[in-house]
Design a protein around this motif. Structure first.
Motif, PDB file in Angstrom:
ATOM      1  N   TYR A   8       0.806  -1.213   0.000  1.00 51.89           N
ATOM      2  CA  TYR A   8       0.000   0.000   0.000  1.00 51.89           C
ATOM      3  C   TYR A   8       0.844   1.270   0.000  1.00 51.89           C
ATOM      4  O   TYR A   8       0.343   2.358   0.224  1.00 51.89           O
ATOM      5  CB  TYR A   8      -0.931   0.006   1.217  1.00 51.89           C
ATOM      6  CG  TYR A   8      -1.897  -1.163   1.181  1.00 51.89           C
ATOM      7  CD1 TYR A   8      -2.942  -1.177   0.281  1.00 51.89           C
ATOM      8  CD2 TYR A   8      -1.735  -2.244   2.028  1.00 51.89           C
ATOM      9  CE1 TYR A   8      -3.820  -2.247   0.224  1.00 51.89           C
ATOM     10  CE2 TYR A   8      -2.613  -3.303   1.994  1.00 51.89           C
ATOM     11  CZ  TYR A   8      -3.650  -3.304   1.083  1.00 51.89           C
ATOM     12  OH  TYR A   8      -4.519  -4.369   1.033  1.00 51.89           O
ATOM     13  N   ALA A  19      -4.956   2.648  -3.720  1.00 52.37           N
ATOM     14  CA  ALA A  19      -5.716   1.594  -3.044  1.00 52.37           C
ATOM     15  C   ALA A  19      -5.789   1.866  -1.543  1.00 52.37           C
ATOM     16  O   ALA A  19      -6.837   1.693  -0.913  1.00 52.37           O
ATOM     17  CB  ALA A  19      -5.074   0.237  -3.304  1.00 52.37           C
ATOM     18  N   MET A  20      -4.687   2.318  -0.951  1.00 51.56           N
ATOM     19  CA  MET A  20      -4.677   2.631   0.476  1.00 51.56           C
ATOM     20  C   MET A  20      -5.549   3.843   0.771  1.00 51.56           C
ATOM     21  O   MET A  20      -6.261   3.879   1.772  1.00 51.56           O
ATOM     22  CB  MET A  20      -3.235   2.881   0.937  1.00 51.56           C
ATOM     23  CG  MET A  20      -3.107   3.144   2.400  1.00 51.56           C
ATOM     24  SD  MET A  20      -3.616   1.700   3.341  1.00 51.56           S
ATOM     25  CE  MET A  20      -3.126   2.198   4.951  1.00 51.56           C
ATOM     26  N   ARG A  22      -8.181   4.767  -0.898  1.00 56.89           N
ATOM     27  CA  ARG A  22      -9.572   4.310  -1.001  1.00 56.89           C
ATOM     28  C   ARG A  22      -9.984   3.515   0.235  1.00 56.89           C
ATOM     29  O   ARG A  22     -11.098   3.609   0.722  1.00 56.89           O
ATOM     30  CB  ARG A  22      -9.769   3.454  -2.258  1.00 56.89           C
ATOM     31  CG  ARG A  22      -9.887   4.222  -3.526  1.00 56.89           C
ATOM     32  CD  ARG A  22     -10.362   3.347  -4.683  1.00 56.89           C
ATOM     33  NE  ARG A  22      -9.577   2.115  -4.843  1.00 56.89           N
ATOM     34  CZ  ARG A  22      -8.467   2.018  -5.569  1.00 56.89           C
ATOM     35  NH1 ARG A  22      -8.005   3.079  -6.210  1.00 56.89           N
ATOM     36  NH2 ARG A  22      -7.827   0.877  -5.663  1.00 56.89           N
ATOM     37  N   ALA A  23      -9.067   2.703   0.785  1.00 55.84           N
ATOM     38  CA  ALA A  23      -9.386   1.883   1.951  1.00 55.84           C
ATOM     39  C   ALA A  23      -9.583   2.745   3.205  1.00 55.84           C
ATOM     40  O   ALA A  23     -10.380   2.416   4.078  1.00 55.84           O
ATOM     41  CB  ALA A  23      -8.272   0.868   2.188  1.00 55.84           C
ATOM     42  N   ARG A  24      -8.882   3.847   3.303  1.00 57.01           N
ATOM     43  CA  ARG A  24      -8.982   4.710   4.484  1.00 57.01           C
ATOM     44  C   ARG A  24     -10.117   5.715   4.402  1.00 57.01           C
ATOM     45  O   ARG A  24     -10.533   6.257   5.425  1.00 57.01           O
ATOM     46  CB  ARG A  24      -7.672   5.477   4.667  1.00 57.01           C
ATOM     47  CG  ARG A  24      -6.529   4.596   5.092  1.00 57.01           C
ATOM     48  CD  ARG A  24      -5.249   5.369   5.111  1.00 57.01           C
ATOM     49  NE  ARG A  24      -5.396   6.623   5.835  1.00 57.01           N
ATOM     50  CZ  ARG A  24      -4.511   7.105   6.690  1.00 57.01           C
ATOM     51  NH1 ARG A  24      -3.421   6.440   6.936  1.00 57.01           N
ATOM     52  NH2 ARG A  24      -4.713   8.250   7.283  1.00 57.01           N
ATOM     53  N   LYS A  25     -10.602   5.984   3.208  1.00 57.91           N
ATOM     54  CA  LYS A  25     -11.594   7.038   3.018  1.00 57.91           C
ATOM     55  C   LYS A  25     -12.863   6.867   3.864  1.00 57.91           C
ATOM     56  O   LYS A  25     -13.325   7.839   4.454  1.00 57.91           O
ATOM     57  CB  LYS A  25     -11.952   7.145   1.540  1.00 57.91           C
ATOM     58  CG  LYS A  25     -12.763   8.366   1.209  1.00 57.91           C
ATOM     59  CD  LYS A  25     -12.926   8.527  -0.284  1.00 57.91           C
ATOM     60  CE  LYS A  25     -13.623   9.833  -0.580  1.00 57.91           C
ATOM     61  NZ  LYS A  25     -13.696  10.084  -2.000  1.00 57.91           N
TER      62      LYS A  25
END
Length: 89
Positions: A8, A19-20, A22-25
């Motif tokens: 990430y 990608a990271m 998007r995962a934290r959003k």
């Protein structure tokens, strides 16, 4: 020990990949609300404690004895003598 690059993070710049991000959003808003609550609680406790500790009325009921003019003049002379010693050094 060398740090292993994460999937990430960009291995060259160590920045988060899309990608990271998007995962934290989805958690950003909740984290900011939690940060605000914890910050407000900490500041509130600090100011409450500060205001509580500065209510120094412990000796308000102790009368101050009157001082006569001779004692006052003697104290003034001692004060001036001490001040002149300090400024002279």
């Amino acid at each position: 020990m060398v740090l292993e690059p994460s999937r990430y993070q960009d291995p060259r710049t160590w920045k988060m990949t899309p990608a990271m991000l998007r995962a934290r959003k989805p958690f950003f808003k909740g984290n900011m609300i939690g940060l605000g609550i914890l910050g407000a609680l900490s500041v509130g406790i600090y100011f409450y404690t500060y205001s509580f500790l500065h209510k120094d009325n412990d000796f308000i009921d102790v009368p101050i004895p009157p001082i006569d003019e001779k004692e006052l003049e003697q104290l003034k002379r001692e004060f001036e003598l001490e001040r002149s010693k300090r400024s002279g050094n």
